[in-house]
Design a protein around this motif. Structure first.
Motif, PDB file in Angstrom:
ATOM      1  N   ASP A   1       0.817  -1.212   0.000  1.00 18.41           N
ATOM      2  CA  ASP A   1       0.000   0.000   0.000  1.00 18.41           C
ATOM      3  C   ASP A   1       0.855   1.269   0.000  1.00 18.41           C
ATOM      4  OD1 ASP A   1       0.967  -0.486   2.537  1.00 18.41           O
ATOM      5  OD2 ASP A   1      -0.792   0.305   3.566  1.00 18.41           O
ATOM      6  N   PHE A   2       2.190   1.128   0.128  1.00 14.15           N
ATOM      7  CA  PHE A   2       3.083   2.285   0.075  1.00 14.15           C
ATOM      8  C   PHE A   2       4.406   1.860  -0.558  1.00 14.15           C
ATOM      9  CE2 PHE A   2       5.990   5.534   1.732  1.00 14.15           C
ATOM     10  CZ  PHE A   2       5.258   6.686   1.486  1.00 14.15           C
ATOM     11  N   PRO A   3       4.390   1.664  -1.890  1.00 15.02           N
ATOM     12  CA  PRO A   3       5.604   1.164  -2.557  1.00 15.02           C
ATOM     13  C   PRO A   3       6.780   2.122  -2.351  1.00 15.02           C
ATOM     14  CG  PRO A   3       3.706   1.060  -4.016  1.00 15.02           C
ATOM     15  CD  PRO A   3       3.279   1.877  -2.831  1.00 15.02           C
ATOM     16  N   SER A   4       7.857   1.581  -1.801  1.00 17.14           N
ATOM     17  CA  SER A   4       8.999   2.423  -1.453  1.00 17.14           C
ATOM     18  C   SER A   4      10.291   1.709  -1.814  1.00 17.14           C
ATOM     19  CB  SER A   4       8.970   2.708   0.057  1.00 17.14           C
ATOM     20  OG  SER A   4      10.107   3.445   0.447  1.00 17.14           O
ATOM     21  N   ASN A   5      11.184   2.409  -2.482  1.00 14.00           N
ATOM     22  CA  ASN A   5      12.447   1.815  -2.927  1.00 14.00           C
ATOM     23  C   ASN A   5      12.203   0.457  -3.568  1.00 14.00           C
ATOM     24  OD1 ASN A   5      14.139   3.946  -2.389  1.00 14.00           O
ATOM     25  ND2 ASN A   5      14.453   3.350  -0.268  1.00 14.00           N
ATOM     26  N   THR A   6      11.461   0.513  -4.680  1.00  7.08           N
ATOM     27  CA  THR A   6      10.983  -0.694  -5.346  1.00  7.08           C
ATOM     28  C   THR A   6      12.109  -1.497  -6.000  1.00  7.08           C
ATOM     29  OG1 THR A   6      10.422   0.766  -7.202  1.00  7.08           O
ATOM     30  CG2 THR A   6       8.630   0.133  -5.719  1.00  7.08           C
ATOM     31  N   HIS A   7      13.319  -0.941  -6.059  1.00  6.63           N
ATOM     32  CA  HIS A   7      14.459  -1.703  -6.580  1.00  6.63           C
ATOM     33  C   HIS A   7      15.211  -2.409  -5.451  1.00  6.63           C
ATOM     34  CE1 HIS A   7      16.084   2.017  -5.107  1.00  6.63           C
ATOM     35  NE2 HIS A   7      17.305   1.832  -5.565  1.00  6.63           N
ATOM     36  N   GLY A   8      14.739  -2.204  -4.231  1.00  8.39           N
ATOM     37  CA  GLY A   8      15.433  -2.774  -3.077  1.00  8.39           C
ATOM     38  C   GLY A   8      16.142  -1.726  -2.255  1.00  8.39           C
ATOM     39  N   GLY A   9      16.198  -0.515  -2.813  1.00 11.70           N
ATOM     40  CA  GLY A   9      16.964   0.531  -2.126  1.00 11.70           C
ATOM     41  C   GLY A   9      18.438   0.201  -2.167  1.00 11.70           C
ATOM     42  N   GLN A  10      19.239   1.163  -1.789  1.00 16.83           N
ATOM     43  CA  GLN A  10      20.684   0.886  -1.737  1.00 16.83           C
ATOM     44  C   GLN A  10      21.009  -0.210  -0.725  1.00 16.83           C
ATOM     45  OE1 GLN A  10      23.423   4.577  -2.190  1.00 16.83           O
ATOM     46  NE2 GLN A  10      21.706   5.193  -0.956  1.00 16.83           N
ATOM     47  N   LEU A  11      20.158  -0.339   0.295  1.00 17.97           N
ATOM     48  CA  LEU A  11      20.433  -1.343   1.326  1.00 17.97           C
ATOM     49  C   LEU A  11      20.520  -2.731   0.710  1.00 17.97           C
ATOM     50  CD1 LEU A  11      18.156  -0.061   4.239  1.00 17.97           C
ATOM     51  CD2 LEU A  11      20.651  -0.005   4.133  1.00 17.97           C
ATOM     52  N   SER A  12      19.737  -2.986  -0.344  1.00 17.35           N
ATOM     53  CA  SER A  12      19.794  -4.293  -0.994  1.00 17.35           C
ATOM     54  C   SER A  12      20.432  -4.242  -2.381  1.00 17.35           C
ATOM     55  CB  SER A  12      18.375  -4.876  -1.137  1.00 17.35           C
ATOM     56  OG  SER A  12      17.914  -5.358   0.107  1.00 17.35           O
ATOM     57  N   TYR A  13      20.281  -3.101  -3.057  1.00 16.29           N
ATOM     58  CA  TYR A  13      20.864  -2.951  -4.397  1.00 16.29           C
ATOM     59  C   TYR A  13      22.382  -2.809  -4.300  1.00 16.29           C
ATOM     60  CZ  TYR A  13      21.920  -0.515  -8.860  1.00 16.29           C
ATOM     61  OH  TYR A  13      22.457  -0.134 -10.068  1.00 16.29           O
ATOM     62  N   GLY A  14      22.849  -2.137  -3.258  1.00 18.78           N
ATOM     63  CA  GLY A  14      24.265  -1.808  -3.120  1.00 18.78           C
ATOM     64  C   GLY A  14      24.477  -0.318  -3.312  1.00 18.78           C
ATOM     65  N   GLN A  15      25.645   0.160  -2.861  1.00 22.57           N
ATOM     66  CA  GLN A  15      25.956   1.583  -3.007  1.00 22.57           C
ATOM     67  C   GLN A  15      27.244   1.762  -3.793  1.00 22.57           C
ATOM     68  OE1 GLN A  15      27.253   4.049   0.390  1.00 22.57           O
ATOM     69  NE2 GLN A  15      25.695   5.508  -0.205  1.00 22.57           N
ATOM     70  N   PRO A  16      27.116   1.749  -5.149  1.00 27.06           N
ATOM     71  CA  PRO A  16      28.313   1.956  -5.967  1.00 27.06           C
ATOM     72  C   PRO A  16      28.640   3.447  -6.076  1.00 27.06           C
ATOM     73  CG  PRO A  16      26.448   1.114  -7.274  1.00 27.06           C
ATOM     74  CD  PRO A  16      25.910   1.545  -5.951  1.00 27.06           C
ATOM     75  N   GLY A  17      29.124   4.029  -5.005  1.00 31.84           N
ATOM     76  CA  GLY A  17      29.421   5.466  -5.005  1.00 31.84           C
ATOM     77  C   GLY A  17      28.147   6.247  -5.288  1.00 31.84           C
ATOM     78  N   LEU A  18      28.270   7.272  -6.130  1.00 28.43           N
ATOM     79  CA  LEU A  18      27.105   8.099  -6.432  1.00 28.43           C
ATOM     80  C   LEU A  18      26.047   7.336  -7.233  1.00 28.43           C
ATOM     81  CD1 LEU A  18      28.582  11.595  -7.299  1.00 28.43           C
ATOM     82  CD2 LEU A  18      27.948  10.632  -5.089  1.00 28.43           C
ATOM     83  N   ALA A  19      26.423   6.223  -7.836  1.00 25.42           N
ATOM     84  CA  ALA A  19      25.428   5.436  -8.569  1.00 25.42           C
ATOM     85  C   ALA A  19      24.401   4.840  -7.606  1.00 25.42           C
ATOM     86  CB  ALA A  19      26.099   4.339  -9.389  1.00 25.42           C
ATOM     87  N   GLY A  20      24.733   4.820  -6.303  1.00 31.00           N
ATOM     88  CA  GLY A  20      23.737   4.412  -5.306  1.00 31.00           C
ATOM     89  C   GLY A  20      22.577   5.400  -5.295  1.00 31.00           C
ATOM     90  N   GLY A  21      22.911   6.687  -5.224  1.00 30.71           N
ATOM     91  CA  GLY A  21      21.874   7.713  -5.259  1.00 30.71           C
ATOM     92  C   GLY A  21      21.198   7.808  -6.617  1.00 30.71           C
ATOM     93  N   MET A  22      21.928   7.440  -7.663  1.00 29.54           N
ATOM     94  CA  MET A  22      21.299   7.449  -8.985  1.00 29.54           C
ATOM     95  C   MET A  22      20.283   6.318  -9.113  1.00 29.54           C
ATOM     96  SD  MET A  22      22.935   7.840 -12.770  1.00 29.54           S
ATOM     97  CE  MET A  22      23.266   9.591 -12.671  1.00 29.54           C
ATOM     98  N   SER A  23      20.466   5.257  -8.342  1.00 26.71           N
ATOM     99  CA  SER A  23      19.540   4.121  -8.448  1.00 26.71           C
ATOM    100  C   SER A  23      18.114   4.528  -8.083  1.00 26.71           C
ATOM    101  CB  SER A  23      20.018   2.958  -7.568  1.00 26.71           C
ATOM    102  OG  SER A  23      19.756   3.197  -6.193  1.00 26.71           O
TER     103      SER A  23
END
Ligand SMILES: [Zn+2]
Lengths: 135, 387
Positions: free
Chosen positions: B321-343
């Protein structure tokens, strides 16, 4: 203490009076002579009114814990032997907040709002850090 | 004058984050995603006349925008580095739109990439800000982990936010990551107990509440609203943007629990002429679980202090009912430098282009994206939508 492995401050002309006071076990911060704002960290002008006329004042060193964290993993290799240790933000009675460590009590005894007082840690012959302990 | 609806994102690309970059350099990764994003937008390299890029910790120098332009033999009429930490990619969207609207260029490549654990390079990372080095680092307040722990501890103190509530953010986002083949941690779902039983790093933050730095890159293309209609995808328009700053070290922030997301989000919603309740999804920057809770409060999705309860009471998964960070967020996607924020930007665009594949939010036409830099020190909020 050549084996001191933690990061050390590199004082600038603007901040040197603060570190020199710490070496004398005194806490000094700046006050703007124009708008009376208390200022920390040391600056060359007042961040509120931008006036250049700042004076150094000795403060009581009393304050309270604004927030803290117990590091269960070293945040820098130099702290490895101290885990767990308390990294805190202390709010001075005069207003400004400082990053510091809380010593003199067990990490799990630290609470937000806890009254604390400055204590001076002569970490090297040249440098004294301003830490806090329960008041 | 407003940039509302004047420009659109028309294509994107990203690499699957990797724990180590192997022999890749940041510039090599930047080149790969730039090429793929240009192709995804149905464009050719010669169509790119604007370039926005950001710092690569693994390959840093001054004059970085020219380094990137030279590496790719681009000839920008508008180019710059957006230096807002994790908020840089969100900040690129409105800067690109503004440059296009101002007539400085037509089509802007926004690209970041970074490496982690690349031992073939003898490059030094950029230095910390001088005041952080002098007044924070000697006490162990170094990098982001302890800073966000200070925020979490204060939030718990002021509002009674619980470790279970913070953990729920990581749990729900992992559900989304399990539908994202590009996520670094998308193999298996986790529980609140898994999070709370993971190693305590900086109390109250556990290992599974903290981003994992890695290698990777991301790119997207912004062009004028007019030109966007000619592309292969449904254009995703910038409807609103807002930005805010004012401190660098967290000790110097006016508040630990009310952040600069508030003015940034208010400006973005005001420009778009919409309210938080109108959003079909959110992609809030998530370097830590607490970051999401503070962001949702300050962006107006719930009242200040109720963020913990809000994430507990809502299903943040793509079908919730509140879709949030539908790609998994950086917590699950990973934080490749600024590409984390680009995700977060790319995922917002992906959802609105209806390219969410196994994690598509049904009928999504408008969404909120937030970029956050440093220790809540740079905020850029976006409202993106179709039509
Ligand atoms: Zn003043």
């Amino acid at each position: 203490m050549p084996d001191y492995k933690k990061p050390l401050p590199h004082p600038t002309p603007a901040s040197r009076p603060f570190w020199e006071a710490a070496k004398r076990h005194e806490l000094q911060i700046q006050r703007c002579t124009k708008c009376s704002a208390h200022i920390f960290y040391p600056r060359e002008l007042c961040p509120e009114c931008l006036a250049p006329d700042l004076q150094w004042i000795k403060v009581s060193g009393k304050g309270s814990v604004y927030s803290f964290t117990i590091a269960q993993q070293a945040t820098h290799h130099g702290f490895a032997e101290e885990v767990p240790y308390v990294i805190a933000i202390v709010e001075l009675d005069e207003g400004p907040r400082l990053t510091t460590n809380i010593t003199g009590c067990k990490p799990e005894a630290v609470r937000i709002g806890m009254p604390v007082v400055a204590s001076f840690d002569d970490v090297t012959p040249e440098m004294t850090l301003v830490k806090f302990r329960p008041a | 004058m407003s940039i509302k609806g004047k420009a659109a994102v028309v294509g994107f690309a990203e690499t699957k984050p990797q724990k180590s970059s192997g022999d890749r350099t940041a510039l090599g990764i930047i080149g790969e995603v730039a090429r793929d994003a240009i192709a995804d937008a149905g464009l050719e390299k010669k169509d790119i006349d604007g370039l926005l890029t950001g710092i690569a910790f693994g390959d840093f120098s001054v004059l970085w925008p020219s380094v990137v332009a030279e590496y790719l033999r681009l000839h920008p009429r508008y180019f710059s580095q957006v230096e807002l930490g994790g908020a840089s990619p969100a900040g690129m969207v409105w800067r690109a739109a503004a440059a296009i609207e101002a007539g400085m260029c037509n089509t802007v490549l926004c690209v970041v990439g970074d490496t982690w654990g690349n031992r073939t390079l003898a490059l030094k990372p950029p230095p910390f800000p001088r005041m952080d080095a002098e007044f924070d680092a000697p006490y162990g307040l170094i990098a982001a982990n302890p800073g966000y722990a200070l925020i979490a501890q204060r939030h718990m103190h002021e509002f009674g936010t619980t470790p279970q509530q913070m953990a729920k953010v990581a749990v729900d986002q992992r559900k989304n990551a399990c539908k994202n083949p590009a996520a670094m941690f998308g193999n298996k779902e986790i529980t609140v107990d898994d999070v709370l039983n993971s190693r305590m790093i900086v109390d109250p933050l556990h290992l599974l509440e903290i981003v994992s730095p890695c290698s990777g890159g991301g790119a997207f293309i912004v062009t004028s609203a007019e030109r966007a209609k000619q592309g292969p995808h449904r254009p995703v328009y910038l409807l609103g943007a807002g930005e805010a700053g004012g401190h660098c070290g967290i000790t110097r922030a006016p508040s630990l629990t009310t952040s600069l997301v508030k003015p940034a989000a208010e400006a973005a919603f005001a420009m778009a002429g919409v309210a938080p309740k109108d959003m079909h999804f959110v992609q809030p920057y998530d370097c830590y679980t607490i970051t999401v809770i503070v962001t949702l409060e300050d962006a107006g999705f719930c009242k200040k202090g109720e963020g913990g309860r809000f994430v507990e009471e809502h299903d943040l998964s793509y079908k919730g009912d509140f879709p949030s960070n539908t790609h998994g967020g950086q917590l699950s996607y990973g934080q490749p430098g600024l590409a984390g924020g680009m995700s977060h930007v790319i995922e917002g665009v992906r959802q609105l282009m209806e390219r969410g594949e196994g994690r598509q939010v049904k009928d999504a036409t408008i969404g909120y994206v937030n970029g956050n830099g440093g220790i809540m020190s740079e905020q850029c909020s976006l409202v993106l939508g179709v039509q």
